[in-house]
Scaffold this motif. Structure first.
Motif, short mmCIF file in Angstrom:
data_model
loop_
_atom_site.label_atom_id
_atom_site.label_comp_id
_atom_site.label_asym_id
_atom_site.label_seq_id
_atom_site.Cartn_x
_atom_site.Cartn_y
_atom_site.Cartn_z
N ALA A 169 24.80 130.63 -17.90
CA ALA A 169 24.49 131.93 -17.32
C ALA A 169 23.57 131.79 -16.10
N ARG A 170 22.59 130.88 -16.19
CA ARG A 170 21.70 130.67 -15.04
C ARG A 170 22.45 130.10 -13.85
N SER A 171 23.49 129.31 -14.12
CA SER A 171 24.19 128.63 -13.02
C SER A 171 24.97 129.58 -12.13
N ILE A 172 25.31 130.76 -12.64
CA ILE A 172 26.14 131.67 -11.83
C ILE A 172 25.34 132.84 -11.27
N ASP A 176 22.30 135.09 -9.43
CA ASP A 176 21.18 135.25 -8.53
C ASP A 176 20.10 135.94 -9.36
N GLU A 177 19.07 135.19 -9.74
CA GLU A 177 18.15 135.68 -10.75
C GLU A 177 17.18 136.75 -10.25
N PHE A 178 17.21 137.07 -8.98
CA PHE A 178 16.26 138.05 -8.46
C PHE A 178 16.92 139.42 -8.37
N LYS A 208 15.83 138.23 -13.77
CA LYS A 208 16.62 139.00 -14.74
C LYS A 208 16.41 138.47 -16.15
N SER A 209 16.55 139.35 -17.11
CA SER A 209 16.39 138.97 -18.51
C SER A 209 17.58 138.11 -18.96
N ARG A 248 25.32 139.04 -19.61
CA ARG A 248 26.35 140.03 -19.23
C ARG A 248 27.00 139.64 -17.91
N GLU A 249 26.23 139.06 -17.01
CA GLU A 249 26.82 138.58 -15.75
C GLU A 249 27.82 137.46 -16.02
#
Length: 459
Positions: free
Chosen positions: A311-314, A316-318, A356-357, A363-364
C-alpha cells in the motif's frame, strides 16, 4: 542442490598450504557444510576458545575422489580439550576450485530451478503419426530440433537468457529417450562479487520464477564463472528446504507462464528486477508466504506486513500539497511563542500529521487493483476492519480484541484474501491494466478457486 554424504579429504588454510590436515566433510540443504577434523587442528597451537574465523577467511580442501572444495567464511563450532581435533560449519561453499575467495568476482552465472522447463513451455521434439494405405496407424516420425537461447531481460551491466540442454535420443529396449531441461544464464559486464549478484539479481530472480509459477520453486543448481581465471564453481549453500511436489505443474495452473507473459508484456522480468523499497519488501514477503508449513498466525502477520508495504509503494502519502502543509506548520510554530522546547516537541508531533492513515492507504491499494479487488472482497469495509482488528490484537496484545479476533477457517480466508490482493498488486506493478490483471488471475484455477471461497465470505 544435492546433498554431499560425509566424504574424506585433506584440508588447509590459504596462508599455510603445506600443512594439510585429514578430515570429513558433508553438506545438507538445511545445515550447509560441516567439516570434522578428528586428528589435528588446522592452525598449530589453536586454543579451544579461539572463536570463529574472520569473515574473509576460507578453508581449502581436496576430497578423496579428486574434487576440489572451498569453504567460505567458516565458523569453528567445536574444539576438543586436551586432544587435537575440531569442527567447522559454514553456509556457503564452492566445488571445482581450491584457491577462490569467500566472495569471488564472477562474469557468468547459470541457475536451474525446479519446474523451469514447464514454465518455459518449450519442447524440442515433434511427433508426426502417418497412416498406411489401409488407413491404419503406420510410421511414426520423430523430429528433434534444438531450441536457441532467448533473452528475457537486460540491464545496464547484466543480461538474462533462458537456455536449453538436451540429451540426444539413445536407442534402448524402452525406446528413444530424450532429456530436455532449461537453465537461466546471467552475464555480468563488468564482473561483480557473488554476494552482490545474490542481492541484486539471484534472489529477486528466484522470487520472480516462484511468483510466475505460483508455487515455491527450489534452486537445483547454481554455477558461476570466476572472472579472472575462467574457472567454473558449483555453489552450494544452506537454505530453507522447499518440498518439491511430484506432480508437474501445467501451464494453465501457473500465474504467468513464460510464453503468454512475454507476449503480453515483453519487459516483464526487467520490471520485476528493478523493484525497490517497499515494493521489493512486499515481493520478498510474498515469496516467503509460499511455504505453506508456516503457522497460520505467522502467515497472517507476514501477509499483512506485505500488504502494508504494498500500500505504501503506490501511495502519495501526503493529503495536503507540501507547500500548503508547510505554511500551516509555520503558522502553528509562530503561535507557540518563544519556548523552544515546546516548539521542538510540536514539530516532531506535526511532521507526520499530513500522512494518510493505514486504512486510507489500504483503500487506495484496492482501487489500484481495480476489478479483481471488487470480485475478491465485495464488502471492503468488513475486510479492512478485520485486518485492522486482528493485526492490532497480535501486535498490541490488546485483550479487548479477544471477541473479534478470528480463528479457524475465517482467519485462513482473511489471510488468503490478503495474499490474493498481493498477487494482483504485483501483476499490476508489472505493467498490466486492471482488466488484464483480473483476466490473468481468472485464468489460474488455483487462484480462482481461492477467490470464490473468499468472495463468499465477504458478500
Amino acid at each position: 542442490m544435492e546433498t554431499l554424504q560425509e566424504t574424506a579429504g585433506i584440508w588447509w588454510l590459504p596462508d599455510a598450504p603445506d600443512r594439510c590436515v585429514p578430515g570429513l566433510v558433508s553438506f545438507s540443504i538445511n545445515d550447509g557444510f560441516r567439516l570434522r577434523l578428528p586428528l589435528e587442528n588446522l592452525a598449530e597451537g589453536t586454543a579451544p576458545d579461539a572463536g570463529p574465523f574472520h569473515a574473509d577467511r576460507c578453508i581449502h580442501g581436496r576430497l578423496q575422489n579428486g574434487k576440489k572444495v572451498t569453504l567460505a567464511s567458516p565458523d569453528r563450532v567445536a574444539s576438543y580439550v586436551g586432544v587435537p581435533g575440531e569442527e567447522y560449519m559454514c553456509d556457503v561453499g564452492f566445488l571445482g576450485k581450491v584457491n577462490c575467495s569467500a566472495d569471488p568476482q564472477i562474469d557468468l552465472a547459470r541457475i536451474s530451478y525446479t519446474n523451469l522447463r514447464e514454465w518455459a513451455a518449450e519442447h524440442p521434439l515433434d511427433v508426426t503419426f502417418h497412416e498406411d494405405r489401409a488407413g491404419s496407424l503406420g510410421r511414426v516420425e520423430y523430429e528433434y530440433e534444438g531450441l536457441p537461447a532467448r533473452k528475457l531481460a537486460a540491464g545496464g551491466e547484466w543480461s538474462i537468457e533462458i537456455c536449453h540442454t538436451t540429451t540426444l535420443p539413445v536407442p534402448s529396449p524402452a525406446g528413444a529417450n530424450i532429456r530436455h531441461d532449461c537453465y537461466l544464464e546471467i552475464t555480468f559486464d563488468p564482473p561483480r562479487g557473488l554476494s552482490d549478484a545474490d542481492d541484486q539479481l539471484h534472489g529477486p530472480l528466484w522470487q520472480f520464477v516462484s511468483f510466475a509459477i505460483d508455487k515455491p520453486v527450489a534452486c537445483k543448481s547454481l554455477k558461476v564463472r570466476e572472472a579472472q581465471t575462467g574457472a567454473w564453481l558449483e555453489v552450494r549453500r544452506a537454505q530453507s528446504e522447499i518440498r518439491e511436489e511430484r506432480a508437474t505443474p501445467l501451464a494453465a495452473m501457473m500465474l504467468l507462464p513464460l510464453p503468454s507473459c512475454l507476449d503480453r508484456q515483453p519487459r516483464l522480468l526487467e520490471t520485476w528486477l528493478h523493484f525497490r523499497g517497499d515494493l521489493r519488501r512486499a515481493a520478498s514477503l510474498l515469496f516467503g508466504l509460499g511455504r505453506e508449513e508456516l503457522l497460520i498466525d505467522l502467515r497472517f502477520l507476514a501477509a499483512v506486513q506485505a500488504f502494508e508495504a504494498m500500500a505504501r509503494s503506490i501511495a502519495d502519502e501526503f493529503e495536503l500539497e507540501q507547500e500548503e502543509f508547510a505554511r500551516r506548520l509555520s503558522v502553528v510554530e509562530r503561535a507557540l511563542g518563544d519556548d523552544n522546547r515546546i516548539r521542538r516537541w510540536a514539530k516532531r508531533k506535526l511532521q507526520h500529521a499530513n500522512r494518510k492513515s493505514a486504512d486510507h492507504l489500504a483503500r487506495e491499494l484496492l482501487r489500484f487493483v481495480g476489478i479483481y479487488a471488487t470480485k475478491l472482497v465485495p464488502s471492503a469495509d468488513r475486510f479492512l476492519k478485520q485486518i485492522r482488528e486482528n493485526r492490532n490484537f497480535y501486535t498490541h496484545r490488546d485483550s479487548r480484541g479477544k471477541e473479534v479476533v478470528l480463528e479457524g477457517i475465517p482467519h485462513h480466508l482473511l489471510t488468503e484474501a490478503v495474499i490474493c490482493l498481493l498477487k494482483a498488486s504485483l501483476v499490476r506493478h508489472l505493467g498490466f491494466g486492471p482488466e488484464e490483471t483480473a483476466a490473468i488471475l481468472a485464468d489460474c484455477p488455483k487462484v480462482q478457486q481461492t477467490t470464490r471461497r473468499v468472495a463468499a465470505e465477504y458478500l
